[in-house]
Scaffold this motif. Sequence first.
Motif, PDB file in Angstrom:
ATOM      1  N   UNK A 220      -4.326   5.807  -3.441  1.00 31.74           N
ATOM      2  CA  UNK A 220      -4.080   4.413  -3.783  1.00 31.74           C
ATOM      3  C   UNK A 220      -5.633   3.605  -3.705  1.00 31.74           C
ATOM      4  N   UNK A 221      -6.498   4.410  -3.464  1.00 36.57           N
ATOM      5  CA  UNK A 221      -7.876   3.742  -3.850  1.00 36.57           C
ATOM      6  C   UNK A 221      -9.155   4.746  -4.087  1.00 36.57           C
ATOM      7  N   UNK A 222     -10.107   4.252  -5.083  1.00 41.97           N
ATOM      8  CA  UNK A 222     -10.084   3.073  -5.631  1.00 41.97           C
ATOM      9  C   UNK A 222      -9.107   2.899  -6.912  1.00 41.97           C
ATOM     10  N   UNK A 223      -8.665   1.771  -7.447  1.00 40.27           N
ATOM     11  CA  UNK A 223      -7.695   1.744  -8.544  1.00 40.27           C
ATOM     12  C   UNK A 223      -8.156   2.467  -9.778  1.00 40.27           C
ATOM     13  N   UNK A 224      -9.496   2.713  -9.999  1.00 41.12           N
ATOM     14  CA  UNK A 224     -10.011   3.218 -10.921  1.00 41.12           C
ATOM     15  C   UNK A 224     -10.313   4.648 -10.490  1.00 41.12           C
ATOM     16  N   UNK A 225      -9.713   5.642 -11.028  1.00 40.95           N
ATOM     17  CA  UNK A 225      -9.901   7.289 -10.412  1.00 40.95           C
ATOM     18  C   UNK A 225      -9.803   7.157  -8.695  1.00 40.95           C
ATOM     19  N   UNK A 226      -8.529   6.857  -8.510  1.00 38.65           N
ATOM     20  CA  UNK A 226      -8.396   6.998  -6.838  1.00 38.65           C
ATOM     21  C   UNK A 226      -8.729   8.278  -6.370  1.00 38.65           C
ATOM     22  N   UNK A 227      -9.176   8.438  -5.359  1.00 39.97           N
ATOM     23  CA  UNK A 227      -9.592   9.660  -4.360  1.00 39.97           C
ATOM     24  C   UNK A 227      -8.924   9.814  -3.000  1.00 39.97           C
ATOM     25  N   UNK A 228      -8.221   8.772  -2.594  1.00 44.17           N
ATOM     26  CA  UNK A 228      -7.689   9.004  -1.465  1.00 44.17           C
ATOM     27  C   UNK A 228      -6.598   7.739  -0.994  1.00 44.17           C
ATOM     28  N   UNK A 229      -5.862   8.186  -0.098  1.00 39.19           N
ATOM     29  CA  UNK A 229      -4.743   7.208   0.460  1.00 39.19           C
ATOM     30  C   UNK A 229      -5.046   6.574   1.361  1.00 39.19           C
ATOM     31  N   UNK A 230      -4.935   5.215   1.427  1.00 36.05           N
ATOM     32  CA  UNK A 230      -5.039   4.122   2.545  1.00 36.05           C
ATOM     33  C   UNK A 230      -3.887   3.361   2.748  1.00 36.05           C
ATOM     34  N   UNK A 231      -3.011   3.348   1.928  1.00 33.11           N
ATOM     35  CA  UNK A 231      -1.877   2.323   1.815  1.00 33.11           C
ATOM     36  C   UNK A 231      -0.495   3.156   1.961  1.00 33.11           C
ATOM     37  N   UNK A 232       0.477   2.238   2.611  1.00 35.22           N
ATOM     38  CA  UNK A 232       1.628   3.060   3.102  1.00 35.22           C
ATOM     39  C   UNK A 232       2.731   2.171   3.228  1.00 35.22           C
ATOM     40  N   UNK A 233       4.023   2.901   2.902  1.00 37.21           N
ATOM     41  CA  UNK A 233       5.131   2.389   3.574  1.00 37.21           C
ATOM     42  C   UNK A 233       5.952   3.442   4.473  1.00 37.21           C
ATOM     43  N   UNK A 234       6.060   2.899   5.654  1.00 35.44           N
ATOM     44  CA  UNK A 234       6.643   3.567   6.666  1.00 35.44           C
ATOM     45  C   UNK A 234       7.963   3.141   6.988  1.00 35.44           C
ATOM     46  N   UNK A 235       8.902   4.000   7.728  1.00 33.44           N
ATOM     47  CA  UNK A 235      10.223   3.424   8.119  1.00 33.44           C
ATOM     48  C   UNK A 235      10.728   4.536   9.273  1.00 33.44           C
ATOM     49  N   UNK A 236      11.462   3.658  10.061  1.00 31.92           N
ATOM     50  CA  UNK A 236      12.210   4.708  11.078  1.00 31.92           C
ATOM     51  C   UNK A 236      13.358   3.830  11.435  1.00 31.92           C
ATOM     52  N   UNK A 237      14.438   4.433  12.011  1.00 32.36           N
ATOM     53  CA  UNK A 237      14.698   5.842  12.153  1.00 32.36           C
ATOM     54  C   UNK A 237      15.118   6.372  10.649  1.00 32.36           C
ATOM     55  N   UNK A 238      14.532   7.569  10.608  1.00 33.47           N
ATOM     56  CA  UNK A 238      15.030   8.423   9.237  1.00 33.47           C
ATOM     57  C   UNK A 238      16.317   8.273   8.704  1.00 33.47           C
ATOM     58  N   UNK A 239      17.233   8.368   9.701  1.00 30.06           N
ATOM     59  CA  UNK A 239      18.606   8.266   9.521  1.00 30.06           C
ATOM     60  C   UNK A 239      19.384   7.101   8.954  1.00 30.06           C
TER      61      UNK A 239
END
Length: 266
Positions: A220-239
Amino acid sequence: MNYISFLLISWTSIIVPYYLEQLVYPDDTLNVMSYNVKYCAPYKSSEPNIDSIAKIITYANADIVFLQEIDRNTTRSGKVDQLAILAEKTGLKHYFYGKAISYQGGETGLGILSRYPLSEQEIHDLPRVELEGKYVSYRILMSASVKVGNKRLTIANTHMELTLENRELQVPAIDSILSQSSYPVIFGGDFNATPDGPTMTAFFQRHFKSSCEGNASCYTIPSRKPDRKLDYILFRPQSSFKIIDHKILHTEASDHLPIITTFTLK
């Protein structure tokens, strides 16, 4: 997991998709976006362009949007309420702002936009410890409740600290706050942490699940040629959730890429 690319017209004009049709989803889905917008300034630019961010949100057809680094009445942003303007331009008329710090005569912090009415809105100060020789900012967690059909959810947004020492304090604090909810939780933001590091491991140990579990496909970053993930959408419970889709929208409207997850609620 899908990539959608955008063409850059110019640094100051709207960054538009190579096809203009709004994304369409089944009626029984919930589309959640998280986006560090860098006060709505494009990649390697300091000049805000709120229209670019608004058009990306509209194109994505998001129902709930978690925004980080959003300004209210700062000098750099022209003394405007960026979240209120985005709410008007996107039609996501339910919104909630959270101040993280005072800045340039105004505030910078977090925002939530929602297609659904928000209730139980709260701002929680996250733990902070000074570190010699390092700047440590003040961080918050925003939370609210929404009703989607006959399902009620807790939604939450944060921008975690750059330093690991502070994130190690913030993870259990966030878990404690969100554990007080009797509803399923969707939680997004810029966590300043990679998927295999101790911060995200601590979230996963607390039964949060990420909507994107790949490696390079989730960057997710940098927006030009991204090389790592820092941004997330998490959730719980999985069910309580089923992931229908997860997209990363490739645009240089900020220095981060927006992510959007499509859920069905069980």
